[in-house]
Design a protein around this motif. Structure first.
Motif, PDB file in Angstrom:
ATOM      1  N   GLU A  99      76.311 -26.386 -68.425  1.00  0.00           N
ATOM      2  CA  GLU A  99      76.956 -25.164 -68.863  1.00  0.00           C
ATOM      3  C   GLU A  99      75.886 -24.221 -69.801  1.00  0.00           C
ATOM      4  O   GLU A  99      76.129 -23.211 -69.411  1.00  0.00           O
ATOM      5  CB  GLU A  99      78.127 -25.370 -69.982  1.00  0.00           C
ATOM      6  CG  GLU A  99      78.976 -24.230 -70.337  1.00  0.00           C
ATOM      7  CD  GLU A  99      79.634 -23.454 -69.047  1.00  0.00           C
ATOM      8  OE1 GLU A  99      79.667 -23.954 -67.920  1.00  0.00           O
ATOM      9  OE2 GLU A  99      79.860 -22.191 -69.257  1.00  0.00           O
ATOM     10  N   GLN A 100      75.209 -24.825 -70.320  1.00  0.00           N
ATOM     11  CA  GLN A 100      74.282 -24.048 -71.358  1.00  0.00           C
ATOM     12  C   GLN A 100      73.312 -23.284 -70.214  1.00  0.00           C
ATOM     13  O   GLN A 100      72.541 -21.968 -70.838  1.00  0.00           O
ATOM     14  CB  GLN A 100      73.414 -24.827 -72.218  1.00  0.00           C
ATOM     15  CG  GLN A 100      74.156 -25.477 -73.624  1.00  0.00           C
ATOM     16  CD  GLN A 100      74.812 -26.881 -73.118  1.00  0.00           C
ATOM     17  OE1 GLN A 100      74.890 -27.227 -71.904  1.00  0.00           O
ATOM     18  NE2 GLN A 100      74.882 -27.769 -73.997  1.00  0.00           N
TER      19      GLN A 100
ATOM     20  N   ARG B 228      73.912 -22.566 -66.968  1.00  0.00           N
ATOM     21  CA  ARG B 228      74.798 -21.610 -66.085  1.00  0.00           C
ATOM     22  C   ARG B 228      75.060 -20.292 -66.781  1.00  0.00           C
ATOM     23  O   ARG B 228      74.863 -19.442 -66.140  1.00  0.00           O
ATOM     24  CB  ARG B 228      75.944 -22.301 -65.788  1.00  0.00           C
ATOM     25  CG  ARG B 228      75.967 -23.211 -64.566  1.00  0.00           C
ATOM     26  CD  ARG B 228      77.482 -23.613 -64.064  1.00  0.00           C
ATOM     27  NE  ARG B 228      78.255 -22.598 -64.574  1.00  0.00           N
ATOM     28  CZ  ARG B 228      79.459 -22.100 -64.049  1.00  0.00           C
ATOM     29  NH1 ARG B 228      79.680 -22.619 -62.908  1.00  0.00           N
ATOM     30  NH2 ARG B 228      79.966 -21.220 -64.610  1.00  0.00           N
ATOM     31  N   LYS B 229      75.443 -20.122 -68.061  1.00  0.00           N
ATOM     32  CA  LYS B 229      75.811 -19.141 -68.917  1.00  0.00           C
ATOM     33  C   LYS B 229      74.615 -18.125 -68.882  1.00  0.00           C
ATOM     34  O   LYS B 229      74.860 -16.951 -68.592  1.00  0.00           O
ATOM     35  CB  LYS B 229      76.108 -19.442 -70.523  1.00  0.00           C
ATOM     36  CG  LYS B 229      77.633 -19.732 -70.648  1.00  0.00           C
ATOM     37  CD  LYS B 229      77.845 -20.288 -71.847  1.00  0.00           C
ATOM     38  CE  LYS B 229      77.043 -19.537 -72.954  1.00  0.00           C
ATOM     39  NZ  LYS B 229      77.281 -20.354 -74.310  1.00  0.00           N
ATOM     40  N   GLN B 230      73.487 -18.655 -68.982  1.00  0.00           N
ATOM     41  CA  GLN B 230      72.356 -18.043 -69.065  1.00  0.00           C
ATOM     42  C   GLN B 230      71.856 -17.420 -67.886  1.00  0.00           C
ATOM     43  O   GLN B 230      71.294 -16.179 -67.530  1.00  0.00           O
ATOM     44  CB  GLN B 230      71.111 -18.574 -69.725  1.00  0.00           C
ATOM     45  CG  GLN B 230      71.161 -18.927 -71.268  1.00  0.00           C
ATOM     46  CD  GLN B 230      69.884 -19.543 -71.954  1.00  0.00           C
ATOM     47  OE1 GLN B 230      69.089 -19.084 -71.785  1.00  0.00           O
ATOM     48  NE2 GLN B 230      69.988 -20.994 -72.010  1.00  0.00           N
TER      49      GLN B 230
ATOM     50  N   ILE C  79      74.055 -16.698 -65.296  1.00  0.00           N
ATOM     51  CA  ILE C  79      74.943 -15.549 -65.102  1.00  0.00           C
ATOM     52  C   ILE C  79      74.419 -14.341 -65.874  1.00  0.00           C
ATOM     53  O   ILE C  79      74.595 -13.164 -65.329  1.00  0.00           O
ATOM     54  CB  ILE C  79      76.339 -16.067 -65.350  1.00  0.00           C
ATOM     55  CG1 ILE C  79      76.742 -17.078 -64.304  1.00  0.00           C
ATOM     56  CG2 ILE C  79      77.314 -14.845 -65.319  1.00  0.00           C
ATOM     57  CD1 ILE C  79      77.941 -17.894 -65.017  1.00  0.00           C
ATOM     58  N   GLU C  80      74.205 -14.727 -67.088  1.00  0.00           N
ATOM     59  CA  GLU C  80      73.968 -13.406 -67.804  1.00  0.00           C
ATOM     60  C   GLU C  80      72.694 -12.577 -67.575  1.00  0.00           C
ATOM     61  O   GLU C  80      72.360 -11.519 -67.668  1.00  0.00           O
ATOM     62  CB  GLU C  80      73.795 -13.763 -69.496  1.00  0.00           C
ATOM     63  CG  GLU C  80      73.664 -12.691 -70.629  1.00  0.00           C
ATOM     64  CD  GLU C  80      73.481 -13.475 -71.575  1.00  0.00           C
ATOM     65  OE1 GLU C  80      74.344 -14.176 -72.206  1.00  0.00           O
ATOM     66  OE2 GLU C  80      72.530 -12.970 -72.467  1.00  0.00           O
ATOM     67  N   ARG C  81      71.554 -13.287 -67.424  1.00  0.00           N
ATOM     68  CA  ARG C  81      70.327 -12.688 -67.231  1.00  0.00           C
ATOM     69  C   ARG C  81      69.696 -12.621 -65.726  1.00  0.00           C
ATOM     70  O   ARG C  81      68.684 -11.916 -65.464  1.00  0.00           O
ATOM     71  CB  ARG C  81      69.231 -13.820 -67.814  1.00  0.00           C
ATOM     72  CG  ARG C  81      69.580 -13.850 -69.490  1.00  0.00           C
ATOM     73  CD  ARG C  81      68.517 -14.538 -70.036  1.00  0.00           C
ATOM     74  NE  ARG C  81      69.390 -14.798 -71.407  1.00  0.00           N
ATOM     75  CZ  ARG C  81      68.509 -15.447 -72.369  1.00  0.00           C
ATOM     76  NH1 ARG C  81      67.377 -15.892 -72.253  1.00  0.00           N
ATOM     77  NH2 ARG C  81      69.146 -15.522 -73.703  1.00  0.00           N
TER      78      ARG C  81
ATOM     79  N   GLY D 206      72.337 -12.071 -63.239  1.00  0.00           N
ATOM     80  CA  GLY D 206      73.531 -11.341 -62.569  1.00  0.00           C
ATOM     81  C   GLY D 206      74.290 -12.151 -61.641  1.00  0.00           C
ATOM     82  O   GLY D 206      74.920 -11.405 -60.684  1.00  0.00           O
TER      83      GLY D 206
ATOM     84  N   GLU E  90      76.196 -15.888 -60.246  1.00  0.00           N
ATOM     85  CA  GLU E  90      76.652 -17.488 -60.456  1.00  0.00           C
ATOM     86  C   GLU E  90      75.942 -18.322 -59.790  1.00  0.00           C
ATOM     87  O   GLU E  90      76.312 -18.288 -58.403  1.00  0.00           O
ATOM     88  CB  GLU E  90      77.983 -17.782 -60.793  1.00  0.00           C
ATOM     89  CG  GLU E  90      78.406 -19.056 -60.939  1.00  0.00           C
ATOM     90  CD  GLU E  90      80.058 -19.049 -61.214  1.00  0.00           C
ATOM     91  OE1 GLU E  90      80.718 -17.977 -61.358  1.00  0.00           O
ATOM     92  OE2 GLU E  90      80.642 -20.348 -61.615  1.00  0.00           O
TER      93      GLU E  90
ATOM     94  N   ILE F 233      64.807 -18.607 -69.480  1.00  0.00           N
ATOM     95  CA  ILE F 233      66.076 -19.061 -69.550  1.00  0.00           C
ATOM     96  C   ILE F 233      65.655 -20.398 -70.819  1.00  0.00           C
ATOM     97  O   ILE F 233      64.899 -21.077 -70.839  1.00  0.00           O
ATOM     98  CB  ILE F 233      66.468 -20.169 -68.517  1.00  0.00           C
ATOM     99  CG1 ILE F 233      66.861 -19.178 -67.348  1.00  0.00           C
ATOM    100  CG2 ILE F 233      68.084 -20.796 -68.768  1.00  0.00           C
ATOM    101  CD1 ILE F 233      68.085 -17.763 -67.669  1.00  0.00           C
TER     102      ILE F 233
END
Lengths: 229, 229
Positions: free
Chosen positions: A117-118, A120-122, A124-126, A128, A130, A160
């Motif tokens: 998860e840690q 994945r979140k990044q 998606i955020e960085r 753009g 998933e 990341i």
DNA sequence: ATTACTACTAAACGAGTAC
DNA sequence: TGTACTCGTTTAGTAGTAA
């Protein structure tokens, strides 16, 4: 826009601009322009007609020559060329580099890491998107590709951050947005794991690439890596 | 250099640079380049051969594609184009403007003024030539030329300072280096005397222009005025 | 003087293909 | 796969000339 044959037009625009036609209406005879272009009067005339039809110049014909003003559209073309050149000349790194490698099957660790998860979140955020929970492994086979990959490591990347949980530490990851096979937008990731050598890269994308691009082990895949400004 | 047909080459260089070939040796297949150019593989191949022959790129052919590096000469071409564009876009004034007028005979005052030692010294120093002691008068006949002349007055000029002697005051003069009839380097001078209106310009040059260019009253003369950076 | 048409020539392009 | 040759086709360029 400005495809193929239009280069002559851009060049003609440049010459017209050298006569001030991008700022003021300039009187320029086709004969005179022909001299500047190194072409015949007839060719200059044709170019002007084409530029006019293309909306790049505004032209008024008088008995003493043409009154020519480069339009905003035309000026924008020149500025576009200028900024492209400026970017290329000033940029520290090439805007994109291309890597090729052969698909191979790894140990399935990709999914394990990507799924965290840690991370994945990044992603998606960085990046753009998933990422599909798995990586496509590519083996670089030529000296050129291995050398290119090692140069890539020195380029600015999407970083990341690493993290740690109860059991272990997960290191930081460098990614580069990339286009795979000229079709899919994804990213190259470097150093997700340390036990692959410099002749391997891993790709993530929003889809399962093996299925989406119908890839099998041994297929050659081309990746266009976009470096950051 | 970079004559006529070489524009396709400059633009090909630009595309190669976009792939980083101006900084590093890049592997680029003719097919791939063709896609970027919007041309066929054969055309891309030909362009690369021509660029190579012209010394603009260094090319090594491998079974997987060409290894291409833009040479210093090639990079210089791109930089030249860049600085031309930058100059045009950033400059406040057009680099040159063209005026046309008809030769006419004035009252001979030109010689009187030009001959003044205080003016002469400055002409030699600031224009780089010793003017023939006389001016060529040109009458501007079209609205365009009169309008252009009035715009010219707002541009930065070579300023010649005025002075006074025992009897009277001599005003400052603005000159613009110019090429007359695409042949002779001279200068346009404005406001040497006040009683000519905005439809007249005067030309000075190192030679007696009437003789040198075989001019008679009523002949049309073209003057390319160079504005200053 | 100009511009720009028509008719022709020269050059560039690209399909096929050899390597 | 690649590159790059030949050669028929297409396109760009020009001379002559009308307006």
């Amino acid at each position: 826009m400005s495809e193929k044959h239009e280069w002559r037009h851009i060049f003609t625009l440049l010459k017209l601009a050298e006569m001030g036609a991008h700022r003021r209406t300039a009187k320029i005879s086709t004969e005179y322009l022909a001299g500047k272009l190194g072409a015949s009067q007839q060719t200059a005339s044709r170019y002007l007609i084409e530029l006019d039809n293309g909306g790049l110049i505004k032209r008024t014909i008088t008995p003493e020559g043409c009154l020519i003003k480069i339009t905003d559209v035309g000026v924008r073309e020149l500025k576009k060329l200028h900024s492209t050149l400026r970017f290329l000349i000033e940029a520290e790194y090439p805007p994109s580099i291309t890597l090729e490698g052969l698909v191979f099957t790894g140990l399935g660790e990709g999914s394990y890491y990507i799924a965290k998860e840690q991370y994945r979140k990044q992603f998606i955020e960085r990046l753009g998107f998933e990422p599909y929970p798995g990586t496509l492994n590519l083996k670089l086979t030529t000296d050129y590709d291995v050398k290119t990959r090692s140069e890539l490591e020195a380029y600015p990347a999407v970083e990341i951050e690493g993290f740690k949980n109860e059991t272990r530490t997960f290191g930081p990851v460098k990614c580069y947005p990339a286009t795979i096979e000229n079709k899919v937008k994804g990213a190259v990731i470097l150093a997700l794991r340390s036990h692959y050598d410099a002749s391997v890269i891993e790709i993530i994308a929003p889809f399962f690439l093996r299925k989406h691009l119908k890839l099998k082990d041994g297929h050659k895949v081309k990746v266009e890596v976009l470096t950051l400004p």
